[in-house]
Every structure is written in structure tokens, then in C-alpha cells.
Enzyme design. Sequence first.
Site, short mmCIF file in Angstrom:
data_model
loop_
_atom_site.label_atom_id
_atom_site.label_comp_id
_atom_site.label_asym_id
_atom_site.label_seq_id
_atom_site.Cartn_x
_atom_site.Cartn_y
_atom_site.Cartn_z
N CYS A 1 0.82 -1.22 0.00
CA CYS A 1 0.00 0.00 0.00
C CYS A 1 0.86 1.27 0.00
CB CYS A 1 -1.00 -0.02 1.16
SG CYS A 1 -2.31 1.23 0.96
N HIS B 1 -3.65 -5.53 -0.17
CA HIS B 1 -3.34 -5.79 1.24
C HIS B 1 -3.28 -7.28 1.58
CE1 HIS B 1 -3.47 -1.65 2.85
NE2 HIS B 1 -4.28 -1.44 1.82
N GLU C 1 -1.73 -8.56 3.95
CA GLU C 1 -1.76 -8.72 5.42
C GLU C 1 -3.18 -8.83 5.96
OE1 GLU C 1 -2.59 -4.32 5.20
OE2 GLU C 1 -1.56 -5.83 3.98
#
Length: 234
Positions: A109, A212, A214
Site C-alpha cells: 500500500c 493488502h 496482510e
Amino acid sequence: MSKIPIIGVIPLIDYGRKSYWMIPGYMNGLIEAGAFPIILPIIADTESAETAVQMCDGFLFTGGQDVSPEIYHNKRNYACGELSPERDNMEKLILDEAMKQDKPILGICRGIQFINATMGGTLWQDIPSQFSDEVIHCQKPPYDIPIHDVNIEMDSPLYALLKKELIPVNSYHHQGIRKLSPELKSMASAPDGLVEAVYAPGHRFLWAVQWHPELAYQRDENSRLIFQEFVRHC
């Protein structure tokens, strides 16, 4: 027995609460991939950056506040959000030293935005008002659900890893790559043409993605594979 790689993770800053913090997925995604992640302190000088890079086997550049337009020589737009001068300074120090020592780097990001801007590219300060609102790039919760697809370049290392030309991704950002750094190559793009993943040829491992992993690694194999590939190079 092989050594478990130590990954230095750039901290998130909450100015309102005067605190540093971390989204668990950054840490847990790396742990699941076989690494030992540590949250770094805010680094403000070259000597500290050299110490961190010598100590760690790789670095994760996390999400966070908007990248300062000063880095890519633009004036600040009205739609540009909160900035983080401490992170801008720290990440420049870490990026320069890690590249000098050829330590693996993964950006997520803000990470892809900062790496591109620092290496000579530019950014859209606000995608909907400056570029296009054709694709939803800033989704609402839940954040682990894919919101749009990205097209993967078949000659890229990302394609070599995933063996897919199209993958669904989650998305939570309002800035993005405008002009790609001459030192980077695109690995994937959104349907509206926005660059969504990059790498730096000639380096052991310097990848960055706009989505993303994560937040999605627990349910998304592609996200797990990206973490695993990063850790493998570390």
C-alpha cells in the site's frame, strides 16, 4: 538447521494517541511464512539505519499516511491526507541502506507508493478526483474480501510465482502510482490502468503491491505465496 530470517517492519504512527502500533496481519503473515518479524523504532539518522539493516534480513514497508508530495516534487493537493514526516525520513534511510546492502524489501500500500516516489516516480494524490472513479480502490469493511481484479504481466516475477494472469484483490487506498519510477517495472495493473504491483530488476528482491495481503492471507493463497516468496529471499 536453517536460520529464521529477521524481518524489520516499519511501524505505524497514530498522532492522535501519540503512539506507534501495528496491524497483526503484517506480523502474523510473516510468522506463518517462516520469518521472525520485529517492529522497528522510528529511525532518524544514517547510523541507526545502518544498524537496522545490518541486524535484519529483510524489510516490510507497511501502509499508513499519505506520502509527502515534496518527495516527488509536487505541490500538496487539497485531497491529500495526513502526512508522516517521521516515516518519510525513516523509510528513505532504510530504503537507501537496504538497497545498498541488497537486502530483500516488500512494500504494501503506502509501501509501493513511497518506493515509487523515492525512486523517481510520481503519485496521484487522490485517485477518484485526479485519475478515475471507474474502479473502487478504497473499499468498505470487511477488508479481506476482494473488490476488483488485477491483470498480471506474464513476463513478471509475480506471474512466475502465482502462474495466473488475473487475480482478485482487496483494496484500501486513495493514492497510487501516476508515473512509474524508471528503476521499477510493473508486475500488475487494475482494470482502470493503475499500476498495482512493481519490482526492481537487478535487486535480489524488491517487490511492492498496492493491495493488502496482510488483511487477506488467512483466506487467500496468493497473499500467502507473496509473503512466502519474500521470506524465502530473506
